[in-house]
Each structure stands twice: as structure tokens, then as C-alpha cells.
Design an enzyme around this catalytic site. Structure first.
Site, PDB file in Angstrom:
ATOM      1  CG  HIS A  57      16.212   9.842  12.624  1.00 43.70           C
ATOM      2  ND1 HIS A  57      15.407  10.384  11.660  1.00 43.70           N
ATOM      3  CD2 HIS A  57      17.402   9.588  12.034  1.00 43.70           C
ATOM      4  CE1 HIS A  57      16.083  10.487  10.534  1.00 43.70           C
ATOM      5  NE2 HIS A  57      17.297  10.001  10.722  1.00 43.70           N
TER       6      HIS A  57
HETATM    7  O1  LIG Z   1      20.244  13.496   1.352  1.00 41.40           O
HETATM    8  P1  LIG Z   1      20.319  13.886   2.792  1.00 41.40           P
HETATM    9  O2  LIG Z   1      21.041  15.191   3.018  1.00 41.40           O
HETATM   10  O3  LIG Z   1      18.957  13.880   3.436  1.00 41.40           O
HETATM   11  O4  LIG Z   1      21.245  12.781   3.478  1.00 41.40           O
HETATM   12  C1  LIG Z   1      21.352  12.685   4.883  1.00 41.40           C
HETATM   13  C2  LIG Z   1      20.984  11.273   5.317  1.00 41.40           C
HETATM   14  O5  LIG Z   1      19.679  11.002   4.887  1.00 41.40           O
HETATM   15  P2  LIG Z   1      19.333   9.769   3.907  1.00 41.40           P
HETATM   16  O6  LIG Z   1      20.328   9.729   2.782  1.00 41.40           O
HETATM   17  O7  LIG Z   1      19.421   8.547   4.754  1.00 41.40           O
HETATM   18  O8  LIG Z   1      17.953  10.089   3.478  1.00 41.40           O
HETATM   19  C3  LIG Z   1      21.058  11.164   6.835  1.00 41.40           C
HETATM   20  O9  LIG Z   1      20.601   9.892   7.292  1.00 41.40           O
HETATM   21  P3  LIG Z   1      19.420   9.814   8.402  1.00 41.40           P
HETATM   22  O10 LIG Z   1      19.067   8.384   8.562  1.00 41.40           O
HETATM   23  O11 LIG Z   1      19.987  10.407   9.674  1.00 41.40           O
HETATM   24  O12 LIG Z   1      18.254  10.627   7.866  1.00 41.40           O
HETATM   25  C4  LIG Z   1      22.522  11.342   7.182  1.00 41.40           C
HETATM   26  O13 LIG Z   1      22.689  11.193   8.576  1.00 41.40           O
HETATM   27  C5  LIG Z   1      23.022  12.732   6.769  1.00 41.40           C
HETATM   28  O14 LIG Z   1      24.404  12.777   7.026  1.00 41.40           O
HETATM   29  C6  LIG Z   1      22.725  13.087   5.327  1.00 41.40           C
HETATM   30  O15 LIG Z   1      23.682  12.485   4.463  1.00 41.40           O
HETATM   31  P4  LIG Z   1      24.590  13.251   3.402  1.00 41.40           P
HETATM   32  O16 LIG Z   1      24.381  12.516   2.155  1.00 41.40           O
HETATM   33  O17 LIG Z   1      25.949  13.072   3.989  1.00 41.40           O
HETATM   34  O18 LIG Z   1      24.238  14.690   3.296  1.00 41.40           O
END
Ligand SMILES: O=P(O)(O)O[C@H]1[C@H](OP(=O)(O)O)[C@@H](OP(=O)(O)O)[C@H](O)[C@@H](O)[C@H]1OP(=O)(O)O
Length: 435
Positions: A57
Site C-alpha cells: 500500500h
Molecule cells: O511499527 P508499525 O506499528 O508501523 O508496524 C506496522 C507495520 O508497519 P512496518 O513495520 O512494516 O513499518 C504494518 O505493515 P504495513 O506494510 O501494512 O505498513 C503492519 O501491517 C502492522 O501490523 C504494524 O505492525 P506491528 O509491529 O504489529 O504493530
């Protein structure tokens, strides 16, 4: 055309919170330009017959968990930081906390643009595959994860195409398929052993209390003139996220970025890479194996095109699939891309400076894996593009190998890699054998 903001010196270290343009800087001059010298068929005896794109996305708001931390940090600085630096004053008086918990990872307008523009570029790069005629003939397929940010992204992708082809009032059609695009939620072993485990990401926890992170914490506490004990690793990360989000969402080089120099940013980039490595990549075998369904689905599509080609007409010229960083990384890992000789660990920050596993480069917002099948005089060939740049498959020297060569190379996974088997919970097996 994007306005050119002043770019934070640390913009290349934002990991999964990176802008797509920082991986493809030529887009800063013209957001719909394509690099013709990099793209195109492997030889004049080939023509493209199909592509499957797996796309993250676009730019999104922070998740609720991180917004809470950002608010805590902002409140702490507003109430206790005594530094007279103009940029600290700016944070305290001019900058306003505008993130609210309900934003929870939703797509922002910039994220819609990411996908509108990507759609235009992919259509320009592969005009015979992503064309108005193919859309009208139902030869394009759109699949997405059920998350808000992904559905909005795929609609923006379609908007980009409709705009390009001057189509008004056209119906948006897509299929929501979480078994394909959010396979990690359906893989019981992954949920138990990684997602819900207290130890699977221990390298991340260890790095949070490492000497490197301690130095960053103290530097930031000193810059703000706050007691060291109040500036935790989580708050340091919240500040780093604030700098990255203000830049990605609002194109602003915000006062938050003054808290970090390049060395600090490298430490925080490594922290994020450790999370991605242990949660979505080589750290645990189940991370890559959880993507078996998507892997098989891709090859099934390619096989179908090969069959259709032999028997008359190709039914699907392009499949566009939208998911998450946690969709793309396991699949890249299953293919064997970006494997370093040594695993990434909390201890190895300084030895891992030249690692290939750098999520800032691999999975920015709107990151994309594109598999292009070519019909060539010597057979079918498969090209792989990461973020619109060709990349050789690991351990296959030809840049666009014969499709048969790729199939042989991944034979073991194609014959095995059974999602049901790989993802079965060991606990459930234990319980069953007890009965
Ligand atoms: O650190 P956050 O809360 O932003 O983590 C997100 C994931 O983001 P990312 O680690 O990839 O930067 C998110 O992935 P995305 O591709 O959809 O942006 C993921 O779906 C979401 O569950 C968050 O993961 P968490 O570490 O389980 O909070």
C-alpha cells in the site's frame, strides 16, 4: 509534479517508513517518468505476455501504537525540555501534535498518489499488458488485502488508469483475498511462534538496550536538555518516526529531524531492519514458508499463461495484488533475495554496515515486485523487477532466464512448500496425538 521539499539528511534510513521516491530519485523530477533504458524485453525477439505485480500500500498514517508513543514524547518535551535551541522551541510552540489514534495506519492522500502514479508508470512500461482494451476485455485482475489502506490503494491504482485512459464513471472492481495477501494471519505456526511469542524478536529487544542505542538516547536527552532516564528507546524511535512521517505525509523537513545525525539514523534503521528480519524474513524459517500460498498462486498464474499461449488466447494479461510489507518480505525471502552471509543480530551492528538486507531500499511505501513473462523465440522468459528495476533471481546468472530454468531452480518449493503442513501448529499436533 511533486514539489521538491528540503530533504532530511537522514531520509535514506527510514526503513519501511521510506518514501518511494527516495528509492527511485528520478521520480522527483517527473513522477510519471519511466527509465526506458532499464525496462523492456530481454531481446527484440521477445514480447511481454503477462505480468503479476505484488505491491505494498502507499504512504499511510502511523499505527495507533506509535501515535500513542509520539503523543507521550511530545508531551514530555512540551513540559520538560529546557533546551534554548530554536528548533526545540519550534517543537514546543509552533509545531502542533496533529496525529490522533483513530488514524491507525490509514492511507493518506500522498499514499493514493503513490498508487495513481505507479499505475500510470506500469501502464507506460507495459502498454500491451496494462491497457484500456485489456481492462474492457476483463483481462486485468485486481486483488487486495482487506485492510483499509490496501483497498484505498488499489482503488487509487485503478483511478490512475482510468484517468490515463480518460474513462469517467467506471466501476471499481477488486477481489479481497486475505488468504493470499495476509497469509501471515492464517498461518497458525507463525501466529504462535512469532507474532505471539515473547522471544522470537529477542534480537530487537537486545538491540533496544545495546550500547549503540544508549548513545543515541543520551545524545537526544542532551540535545533536549532532559534527564537521561526519561528518554527511553521507544521514545527515541517515536521521534524518528515523527521525522519520517512528517516527511512522507507532508513533505516537510520537520524540526523533529534535528534530533538525529546520520550515525543515529543508521542505528534506528538497524533496529527496524532487525524487526523485519526476525518477524518477516530470514530470522525464522516459518516467516518465508508462510508465503507458500502466494508463491504457488504466482506460479499457477504464470503456468496458466503458458498454457493459454500454447492453446490460443491469453485470458489474463496482468494481475495487480496489493498487500503489506509483511506480504512482500516473506515472498522475497522465499525466493532467496537479500540473503546476507551472517544473520542480523543485536551484537553485529558495526559488522553489518554493508548488509544487503536494508528495508529502506527494499520495502518503502508502494514497494512492488513485478514478474513479467515474455514470449521469446527460444521459449518463455521471466523477468523480475523490484521497485521498477530489474533484478537477477538469486543464483541464476541470466538476467531474464527461461521460465523453465526458474521453475527448475525453485523445484523443491514448487513440489513442496505446503502451506497447510508448514503452518500447522505444533501445539495442535501435540494435542491431537494426546487424544
Ligand atoms: O511499527 P508499525 O506499528 O508501523 O508496524 C506496522 C507495520 O508497519 P512496518 O513495520 O512494516 O513499518 C504494518 O505493515 P504495513 O506494510 O501494512 O505498513 C503492519 O501491517 C502492522 O501490523 C504494524 O505492525 P506491528 O509491529 O504489529 O504493530
Amino acid at each position: 509534479q511533486l514539489a521538491k521539499p528540503s530533504v532530511p539528511a537522514i531520509a535514506n534510513y527510514f526503513g519501511t517508513k521510506s518514501r518511494y521516491e527516495d528509492v527511485n530519485p528520478h521520480l522527483l523530477d517527473d513522477i510519471v517518468s519511466i527509465n526506458k533504458s532499464l525496462l523492456g524485453p530481454p531481446s527484440s525477439n521477445c514480447h511481454a505476455v503477462h505480468l503479476t505485480a505484488v505491491i505494498r500500500h502507499g504512504t499511510r498514517y502511523p499505527t495507533t501504537k506509535n501515535i500513542k508513543r509520539m503523543i507521550r514524547l511530545y508531551d514530555l518535551i512540551a513540559s520538560a525540555a529546557t533546551s534554548p535551541q530554536p528548533w526545540v522551541r519550534e517543537i514546543k510552540t509552533e509545531w502542533k501534535m496533529w496525529y490522533t489514534e483513530d488514524m491507525d495506519g490509514k492511507l493518506v492522500e500522498r499514499g493514493r498518489d503513490d498508487h495513481r502514479h505507479l499505475a500510470i508508470r506500469l501502464s507506460k512500461s507495459f502498454p500491451t499488458l496494462i491497457s484500456k482494451e485489456n481492462l474492457l476485455n476483463n483481462n486485468l485482475k485486481f486483488i487486495t488485502s482487506s485492510k483499509h489502506r490496501c483497498i484505498d490503494s488499489i482503488q487509487a491504482f485503478q483511478e490512475g488508469l482510468f484517468g490515463l485512459w480518460n474513462m469517467e464513471d467506471y466501476d471499481f472492481k477488486h477481489t479481497v483475498d486475505d488468504t493470499l495477501m495476509r497469509f501471515f494471519d492464517h498461518c497458525q505456526r507463525f501466529v504462535e511462534d512469532i507474532e505471539n511469542s515473547k522471544t522470537a524478536l529477542k534480537e530487537v529487544s537486545l538491540f533496544k538496550s545495546s550500547a549503540e542505542m544508549g548513545i543515541v538516547q543520551r545524545k537526544i536527552a542532551d540535545k533536549l536538555q532532559l534527564p537521561h532516564s526519561l528518554v527511553t528507546a521507544d521514545l527515541v524511535e517515536a521521534a524518528f518516526f515523527l521525522c519520517s512521517y512528517e516527511f512522507a505525509i507532508k513533505s516537510e523537513n520537520s524540526p523533529w529531524c534535528n534530533l538525529f545525525d546520520v550515525q543515529d539514523a543508521k542505528v534506528l534503521e538497524y533496529k527496524n531492519d532487525l524487526k523485519q528480519y526476525w518477524k518477516r524474513s530470514y530470522g525464522h524459517d516459518i516467516n518465508r514458508k508462510s508465503s507458500c500460498t502466494l508463491f504457488h498462486d504466482l506460479f499457477r498464474r504464470l503456468d496458466e499463461v503458458a498454457y493459454d499461449l500454447r492453446n490460443g488466447q491469453i485470458k489474463k494479461t496482468a494481475t495487480i495484488q496489493v498487500g503489506h510489507a509483511e506480504t512482500l518480505l516473506p515472498l522475497l525471502t522465499l525466493f532467496g533475495f537479500f540473503r546476507d552471509n551472517k544473520p542480523l543480530t543485536a551484537e553485529d551492528f558495526s559488522q553489518q554496515q554493508n548488509r544487503t538486507f536494508r528495508t529502506s531500499q527494499i520495502v518503502p511505501y508502494a514497494a512492488n515486485l513485478v514478474f513479467v513473462l515474455y514470449d521469446c523465440s527460444d521459449g518463455l522468459r521471466l523477468q523480475f523487477l523490484l521497485n521498477e528495476k530489474p533484478m537477477a533471481f538469486p543464483d541464476i546468472s541470466t538476467p531474464t532466464p527461461l521460465y523453465d530454468t526458474v521453475r527448475k531452480h525453485y523445484k523443491e518449493l514448487l513440489d513442496g512448500c505446503n502451506f497447510e503442513k508448514e503452518c500447522a501448529s505444533p501445539k495442535a499436533n501435540f494435542k491431537n496425538s494426546e487424544l
